[in-house]
Design a protein around this motif. Structure first.
Motif, short mmCIF file in Angstrom:
data_model
loop_
_atom_site.label_atom_id
_atom_site.label_comp_id
_atom_site.label_asym_id
_atom_site.label_seq_id
_atom_site.Cartn_x
_atom_site.Cartn_y
_atom_site.Cartn_z
N PRO A 41 0.79 -1.24 0.00
CA PRO A 41 0.00 0.00 0.00
C PRO A 41 0.83 1.29 0.00
CG PRO A 41 -0.89 -1.56 1.56
CD PRO A 41 0.38 -2.16 1.05
N ASP A 42 1.96 1.30 0.66
CA ASP A 42 2.76 2.53 0.74
C ASP A 42 3.62 2.78 -0.49
OD1 ASP A 42 1.72 2.87 3.26
OD2 ASP A 42 3.42 1.93 4.26
N TYR A 43 3.78 1.80 -1.35
CA TYR A 43 4.69 1.93 -2.48
C TYR A 43 4.28 3.04 -3.44
CZ TYR A 43 7.65 -2.14 -1.59
OH TYR A 43 8.56 -3.02 -1.06
N VAL A 44 2.99 3.23 -3.64
CA VAL A 44 2.53 4.27 -4.58
C VAL A 44 2.98 5.64 -4.09
CG1 VAL A 44 0.51 5.37 -5.61
CG2 VAL A 44 0.62 2.88 -5.44
N ALA A 45 2.79 5.91 -2.81
CA ALA A 45 3.21 7.20 -2.25
C ALA A 45 4.72 7.35 -2.33
CB ALA A 45 2.75 7.32 -0.81
N ILE A 46 5.45 6.28 -2.09
CA ILE A 46 6.92 6.33 -2.17
C ILE A 46 7.37 6.62 -3.60
CG2 ILE A 46 9.00 4.90 -2.00
CD1 ILE A 46 7.67 3.52 0.42
N LEU A 47 6.74 5.98 -4.57
CA LEU A 47 7.09 6.22 -5.97
C LEU A 47 6.76 7.65 -6.38
CD1 LEU A 47 5.82 2.90 -7.59
CD2 LEU A 47 8.20 3.57 -7.22
N GLU A 48 5.64 8.18 -5.89
CA GLU A 48 5.25 9.54 -6.25
C GLU A 48 6.14 10.58 -5.58
OE1 GLU A 48 1.07 9.88 -5.44
OE2 GLU A 48 0.54 8.68 -7.20
N PHE A 60 14.34 -2.63 -7.64
CA PHE A 60 13.17 -2.88 -8.47
C PHE A 60 12.38 -1.60 -8.77
CE2 PHE A 60 13.61 -7.08 -6.37
CZ PHE A 60 13.90 -7.81 -7.50
N ALA A 61 12.85 -0.46 -8.32
CA ALA A 61 12.12 0.80 -8.46
C ALA A 61 11.82 1.12 -9.92
CB ALA A 61 12.90 1.93 -7.81
N ARG A 62 12.77 0.88 -10.81
CA ARG A 62 12.56 1.19 -12.23
C ARG A 62 11.41 0.37 -12.79
NH1 ARG A 62 14.64 0.59 -17.67
NH2 ARG A 62 15.30 2.63 -18.43
N GLY A 63 11.33 -0.88 -12.41
CA GLY A 63 10.23 -1.72 -12.86
C GLY A 63 8.89 -1.28 -12.30
N TYR A 64 8.89 -0.84 -11.04
CA TYR A 64 7.66 -0.33 -10.44
C TYR A 64 7.19 0.92 -11.16
CZ TYR A 64 8.75 -3.34 -6.40
OH TYR A 64 9.03 -4.40 -5.58
N VAL A 65 8.13 1.82 -11.45
CA VAL A 65 7.79 3.05 -12.17
C VAL A 65 7.26 2.72 -13.56
CG1 VAL A 65 8.78 5.14 -13.21
CG2 VAL A 65 9.36 4.52 -10.86
N SER A 67 5.75 -0.09 -14.57
CA SER A 67 4.42 -0.68 -14.47
C SER A 67 3.36 0.37 -14.14
CB SER A 67 4.40 -1.76 -13.38
OG SER A 67 5.28 -2.80 -13.72
N TYR A 68 3.71 1.26 -13.22
CA TYR A 68 2.80 2.32 -12.84
C TYR A 68 2.51 3.22 -14.04
CZ TYR A 68 0.96 5.93 -9.59
OH TYR A 68 0.20 6.83 -8.91
N GLY A 69 3.54 3.55 -14.80
CA GLY A 69 3.36 4.37 -15.99
C GLY A 69 2.50 3.70 -17.04
N GLN A 70 2.67 2.40 -17.22
CA GLN A 70 1.85 1.67 -18.18
C GLN A 70 0.39 1.68 -17.75
OE1 GLN A 70 3.73 -2.18 -18.32
NE2 GLN A 70 5.16 -1.57 -19.93
N LEU A 71 0.15 1.51 -16.45
CA LEU A 71 -1.21 1.54 -15.94
C LEU A 71 -1.86 2.90 -16.18
CD1 LEU A 71 -3.46 0.11 -14.24
CD2 LEU A 71 -2.43 1.19 -12.25
N MET A 72 -1.08 3.96 -16.06
CA MET A 72 -1.61 5.32 -16.23
C MET A 72 -1.64 5.75 -17.70
SD MET A 72 -2.44 6.50 -13.28
CE MET A 72 -2.97 4.89 -12.76
N GLY A 73 -1.04 4.94 -18.58
CA GLY A 73 -1.04 5.26 -20.00
C GLY A 73 -0.03 6.33 -20.38
N GLU A 76 6.16 5.57 -22.02
CA GLU A 76 7.13 4.78 -21.26
C GLU A 76 8.56 5.30 -21.44
OE1 GLU A 76 8.77 0.23 -21.37
OE2 GLU A 76 6.62 0.53 -21.60
N ALA A 77 8.93 5.62 -22.66
CA ALA A 77 10.30 6.08 -22.92
C ALA A 77 10.59 7.39 -22.18
CB ALA A 77 10.51 6.26 -24.42
N ARG A 78 9.64 8.32 -22.22
CA ARG A 78 9.82 9.61 -21.55
C ARG A 78 9.88 9.43 -20.03
NH1 ARG A 78 5.08 13.38 -21.61
NH2 ARG A 78 5.45 14.04 -19.52
N LEU A 79 9.03 8.56 -19.50
CA LEU A 79 8.99 8.31 -18.06
C LEU A 79 10.29 7.67 -17.58
CD1 LEU A 79 7.29 8.34 -15.43
CD2 LEU A 79 6.49 6.07 -16.09
N LEU A 80 10.77 6.66 -18.29
CA LEU A 80 12.00 5.99 -17.88
C LEU A 80 13.22 6.87 -18.07
CD1 LEU A 80 11.33 2.34 -19.09
CD2 LEU A 80 11.11 3.29 -16.79
N LYS A 81 13.18 7.74 -19.08
CA LYS A 81 14.28 8.69 -19.25
C LYS A 81 14.33 9.64 -18.06
CE LYS A 81 16.08 12.28 -22.24
NZ LYS A 81 15.74 13.27 -23.24
N ALA A 82 13.17 10.11 -17.63
CA ALA A 82 13.10 10.99 -16.45
C ALA A 82 13.57 10.25 -15.21
CB ALA A 82 11.69 11.51 -16.26
#
Length: 131
Positions: A41-48, A60-65, A67-73, A76-82
């Motif tokens: 439950p706390d992972y979303v707040a930690i990622l944000e 595993f943080a990059r994978g979490y980010v 997956s979260y980005g894919q869920l939000m649409g 992916e390339a821009r998010l992972l670059k950031a």
């Protein structure tokens, strides 16, 4: 002029702020996103918050980010670059950990003491049985 402002604002966007704004625009709560991604439950707040070192396994943080980005649409390339730029700025580059073998005991003195004790035990038993 507004495109310049939005381009400059995009440069300063962290992966966490991108994820948070996407979640809020879709009207989802942190708990709902965590349930959909099967995260603690706390992972979303930690990622944000971009506090990846607070995760149980920050590796595993990059994978979490992702997956979260894919869920939000999100892109992916821009998010992972950031994400990569953010982690590089924080000095969270992959580091090689060197380990040394653990020596549990020093063998020289311990072996001599052990052999002397055994010798004394055998000598004592031999003398005791000889009487």
């Amino acid at each position: 002029m507004t495109s310049d402002i939005s381009a400059q604002a995009e440069i300063f966007m962290t992966p966490g702020s991108m994820l948070r704004s996407a979640r809020l625009s879709q009207g989802l709560g942190e708990r709902e996103v965590a349930d959909r991604l099967n995260l603690m439950p706390d992972y979303v707040a930690i990622l944000e918050r971009d506090a990846y070192q607070d995760l149980r396994s920050p590796a595993f943080a990059r994978g979490y980010v992702r997956s979260y980005g894919q869920l939000m649409g999100l892109d992916e390339a821009r998010l992972l670059k950031a994400f990569d730029e953010h982690c590089q700025d924080l000095g969270q580059e992959k580091k090689r950990v060197e380990t040394k073998s653990l020596q549990l005991q020093s063998t020289g003195f311990a072996v001599v003491v052990g052999l002397a004790t055994l010798l004394l035990l055998f000598a004592g038993l031999w003398l005791w049985r000889g009487e």
